[in-house]
Enzyme design. Structure first.
Site, PDB file in Angstrom:
ATOM      1  N   ARG A  15     -10.341   8.191  -1.220  1.00 37.82           N
ATOM      2  CA  ARG A  15      -9.260   7.611  -1.621  1.00 37.82           C
ATOM      3  C   ARG A  15      -9.051   8.348  -3.318  1.00 37.82           C
ATOM      4  NH1 ARG A  15      -9.290   3.096  -5.493  1.00 37.82           N
ATOM      5  NH2 ARG A  15     -11.785   2.975  -5.416  1.00 37.82           N
ATOM      6  N   CYS A  43     -14.130   2.845  -8.780  1.00 38.27           N
ATOM      7  CA  CYS A  43     -13.096   3.784  -8.264  1.00 38.27           C
ATOM      8  C   CYS A  43     -14.853   4.807  -7.229  1.00 38.27           C
ATOM      9  CB  CYS A  43     -12.741   4.798  -8.747  1.00 38.27           C
ATOM     10  SG  CYS A  43     -11.969   4.857  -9.608  1.00 38.27           S
TER      11      CYS A  43
END
Length: 300
Positions: free
Chosen positions: A210, A169
């Site tokens: 995101r 991530c």
């Protein structure tokens, strides 16, 4: 077990690519042999990761890309071994990508710094839109787990919807790809620096967005409805209705958008560093078997 094995294999693969890159200067024949070994080991690496992405990580896109990478790497080893393509720039770029990424993946302080930094900035971004989830220690031991509280989809009881920031991530992978490409090509340093100055902040910023989007979408159950549930359960091996928003937001929307963003960014970088077209041509040849003149088009 898979993580420990693939981490160790990743270092071996990167060392092999780096050795081949160094040998390109004066020992091209040995460089070619080493590159063949590197690409073959790279195929093994992706072969080990594909089942993990498909069945444990529940990522159709990453699983499919890993599966496709196996024959692609073996075909590349064949091309290099038979002398049909040199692929020296591509080999150098893989070596640099690995050297940029692996310290964050395998060295604990670097990994903690990357994960917790992204978590802190995603927390700040969510706060700008009125979301203040508690941040707690995740399964990896870092303060990088957002915990929203809401209603269980089925029972209606109070339920926690956690989202943990992992290494995947952080955007380090995508930034390493761009960095490896920019540093591997033979182009003026000024243009390469301009490309990095544009690409790296854009990738990092989009990645923070995101992470925040996925955390809020899951925590607030944005995509909780019967239609979306049918779609998600048809694609993923899951029957947990509480995970529908997470799987749709992350595995379908965010990952698809990441691929599109990387492709668009590649076209932008080709305008700045047309020499990158040589690597794109090599990849296109591996994928299709056809020759392309991308460098000339963007150099005009």
């Amino acid at each position: 077990m898979v993580s420990a094995l693939t981490d160790a294999l990743a270092w071996i693969v990167v060392v092999a690519f780096a050795t081949s890159a160094v040998l390109q200067v004066d020992y091209r024949q040995y460089s070619r042999y080493t590159a063949v070994a590197a690409w073959t080991l790279f195929a093994v690496f992706w072969g080990l990761l594909a089942p993990y992405y498909f069945f444990e990580h529940l990522s159709i896109i990453e699983g499919a890309l890993s599966a496709v990478a196996v024959p692609a790497c073996l075909y590349t080893a064949y091309l290099v071994g038979t002398g049909k393509r040199q692929l020296e720039t591509l080999t150098r770029s893989i070596a640099i990508m690995g050297l940029l990424f692996l310290p964050f993946e395998t060295i604990e302080p670097a990994r903690r710094f990357a994960i917790e930094t992204v978590a802190q900035q995603a927390e700040w971004l969510m706060a700008q839109f009125g979301y203040y989830p508690p941040v707690v220690e995740g399964e990896h031991g870092y303060m990088a787990k957002f915990v929203f509280t809401g209603e269980h989809v089925v029972t209606g009881e109070s339920w926690k919807f956690p989202t943990t920031v992992l290494m995947a991530c952080t955007g380090i992978g995508s930034m390493s790809i761009v960095g490896g490409l920019a540093l591997a090509v033979k182009a003026p340093w000024k243009r390469r620096a301009q490309a990095l100055a544009i690409a790296l902040p854009v990738i990092y910023g989009l990645n923070v967005i995101r992470v925040a989007f996925i955390a809020v979408a899951h925590g607030e159950q944005w995509f909780r409805n019967p239609t979306m549930q049918d779609i998600v359960f048809a694609v993923f091996p899951s029957d947990d209705p509480n995970m529908v928003s997470y799987l749709f937001a992350d595995r379908m929307l965010a990952q698809s958008a990441s691929v599109v963003a990387l492709v668009v960014l590649t076209f932008v970088l080709l305008r700045i560093v047309p020499e990158l077209g040589g690597v794109v041509e090599d990849v296109a040849y591996i994928a299709t078997g056809n020759e392309y003149d991308i460098t000339e088009q963007f150099a005009e």
